[in-house]
Design an enzyme around this catalytic site. Sequence first.
Site, mmCIF file in Angstrom:
data_model
loop_
_atom_site.group_PDB
_atom_site.id
_atom_site.type_symbol
_atom_site.label_atom_id
_atom_site.label_comp_id
_atom_site.label_asym_id
_atom_site.label_seq_id
_atom_site.Cartn_x
_atom_site.Cartn_y
_atom_site.Cartn_z
ATOM 1 N N GLY A 27 0.468 13.257 -69.044
ATOM 2 C CA GLY A 27 0.340 12.346 -68.067
ATOM 3 C C GLY A 27 1.471 11.255 -68.036
ATOM 4 N N ASN A 28 1.263 10.521 -67.029
ATOM 5 C CA ASN A 28 2.266 9.327 -66.932
ATOM 6 C C ASN A 28 1.641 8.345 -65.583
ATOM 7 O OD1 ASN A 28 3.345 11.297 -64.463
ATOM 8 N ND2 ASN A 28 3.710 12.233 -66.329
ATOM 9 N N SER A 44 9.465 9.639 -70.965
ATOM 10 C CA SER A 44 8.930 10.940 -71.368
ATOM 11 C C SER A 44 8.687 11.124 -72.599
ATOM 12 C CB SER A 44 10.306 11.913 -70.926
ATOM 13 O OG SER A 44 9.545 13.293 -71.166
ATOM 14 N N GLY A 45 7.565 11.824 -72.949
ATOM 15 C CA GLY A 45 7.129 12.073 -74.561
ATOM 16 C C GLY A 45 6.792 11.102 -75.395
ATOM 17 N N SER A 73 9.844 9.995 -67.221
ATOM 18 C CA SER A 73 8.917 11.007 -67.364
ATOM 19 C C SER A 73 9.337 12.371 -66.598
ATOM 20 C CB SER A 73 7.734 10.647 -66.350
ATOM 21 O OG SER A 73 6.886 12.049 -66.370
ATOM 22 N N SER A 74 9.106 13.553 -67.022
ATOM 23 C CA SER A 74 9.650 14.807 -66.593
ATOM 24 C C SER A 74 9.129 14.795 -65.265
ATOM 25 C CB SER A 74 9.105 15.815 -67.402
ATOM 26 O OG SER A 74 7.699 15.820 -67.733
ATOM 27 N N ASP A 75 8.040 14.073 -64.815
ATOM 28 C CA ASP A 75 7.472 14.170 -63.475
ATOM 29 C C ASP A 75 8.130 13.002 -62.274
ATOM 30 O OD1 ASP A 75 4.556 14.736 -65.120
ATOM 31 O OD2 ASP A 75 5.428 16.229 -63.891
ATOM 32 N N HIS A 94 -0.403 10.802 -62.923
ATOM 33 C CA HIS A 94 -0.442 12.154 -63.066
ATOM 34 C C HIS A 94 -1.147 12.490 -64.511
ATOM 35 C CE1 HIS A 94 0.182 16.235 -63.621
ATOM 36 N NE2 HIS A 94 0.908 16.304 -64.704
ATOM 37 N N HIS A 96 -3.585 15.352 -67.250
ATOM 38 C CA HIS A 96 -4.488 16.751 -67.308
ATOM 39 C C HIS A 96 -5.635 16.648 -67.614
ATOM 40 C CE1 HIS A 96 0.091 18.691 -68.019
ATOM 41 N NE2 HIS A 96 0.090 18.088 -67.210
ATOM 42 N N ASP A 119 -17.206 7.399 -51.700
ATOM 43 C CA ASP A 119 -16.900 6.012 -52.191
ATOM 44 C C ASP A 119 -15.286 5.647 -52.001
ATOM 45 O OD1 ASP A 119 -19.663 4.545 -53.837
ATOM 46 O OD2 ASP A 119 -19.287 4.608 -51.688
ATOM 47 N N HIS A 170 -1.597 23.290 -61.990
ATOM 48 C CA HIS A 170 -1.226 22.153 -63.090
ATOM 49 C C HIS A 170 -2.122 21.138 -63.204
ATOM 50 C CE1 HIS A 170 2.739 19.360 -63.418
ATOM 51 N NE2 HIS A 170 1.660 19.246 -64.492
ATOM 52 N N TYR A 228 -11.746 5.524 -40.473
ATOM 53 C CA TYR A 228 -11.161 6.550 -39.550
ATOM 54 C C TYR A 228 -12.270 7.547 -39.277
ATOM 55 C CZ TYR A 228 -6.877 4.392 -40.952
ATOM 56 O OH TYR A 228 -5.889 3.353 -41.285
HETATM 57 O O1 LIG Z 1 2.755 18.084 -66.565
HETATM 58 C C1 LIG Z 1 3.440 17.734 -67.583
HETATM 59 C C2 LIG Z 1 3.924 19.049 -68.431
HETATM 60 O O2 LIG Z 1 3.289 20.209 -68.244
HETATM 61 C C3 LIG Z 1 3.828 16.569 -67.758
HETATM 62 O O3 LIG Z 1 3.382 15.801 -66.945
HETATM 63 C C4 LIG Z 1 3.693 15.971 -69.164
HETATM 64 O O4 LIG Z 1 2.313 16.351 -69.463
HETATM 65 C C5 LIG Z 1 3.986 14.695 -69.443
HETATM 66 O O5 LIG Z 1 5.286 14.578 -69.357
HETATM 67 P P1 LIG Z 1 6.240 13.131 -69.790
HETATM 68 O O6 LIG Z 1 5.728 12.239 -68.798
HETATM 69 O O7 LIG Z 1 5.929 12.717 -70.917
HETATM 70 O O8 LIG Z 1 7.644 13.738 -69.390
#
Ligand SMILES: O=C(CO)[C@@H](O)[C@H](O)COP(=O)(O)O
Length: 232
Positions: A27-28, A44-45, A73-75, A94, A96, A119, A170, A228
């Site tokens: 997440g991020n 990231s990570g 972040s990878s996202d 984002h 999980h 709400d 995802h 709306y």
């Molecule tokens: O969905 C994914 C990987 O499947 C990413 O959201 C990681 O869960 C978090 O990645 P970073 O934000 O640390 O790069």
Amino acid sequence: MLTELKEKVYQANLLLPEYNLITFTWGNVSGIDREEGLIVIKPSGVEYDELTSDQMVVVNFDGEIVEGNLNPSSDTATHIELYKAFPDIGGIVHTHSPWAVSFAQAGLDIPAAGTTHGDYFYGSIPVTREMKKDEIQVDYEKQTGSVIIETFNKKDINPNQVPGVLVNDHGPFTWGDSPAEAVHNSVVLEQVAEMTYHSLQLNAENIQMSQSLLDKHYLRKHGKDAYYGQGK
Ligand SMILES: O=C(CO)[C@@H](O)[C@H](O)COP(=O)(O)O
């Protein structure tokens, strides 16, 4: 650079473990300065208990690092696509979170089943279509953003009224007018995912709340300007 926004994004990231929305580094959270055209996002990570405000990474709309020693972040490409397409949002999350991921992996929308949902989300929280092989192989994160935008356009959903989505296979992305509001919407999405799962187990025939009740609850919380209502 953007010290105040970095602090807001940092504090919002710390809320993810606080509300049990993430495990490990999943997440991020990001935020945006639209005047500068710059986005601040979690590196990231990096473990949340090791995170610091000055580690936040600043990128431009091309995804280039403008300031920061760590990788964004990878996202990041997904966040950028959403900021480009949804002009009123100021923060994106984002995660999980498990109940939301359960619906995402099952390829199911989260229907508007009750007032907790109504709400915050003016209708079902949509799941995106499955992505095609070339979309996955070429640039998965950017294409994830494109498929989210495609989903809202095809279903004629206003992202200001439904501040979240389930990316098929995802997990959830949510947004709001700030990083903190985006986190708030993530917490609510995970809660309604769990509640709705159990409601479906108890009586799937009775799951959809009425349009009148949805209109009333959305109006009550968001006021007439945001209303709306198609409802009666
Ligand atoms: O969905 C994914 C990987 O499947 C990413 O959201 C990681 O869960 C978090 O990645 P970073 O934000 O640390 O790069």
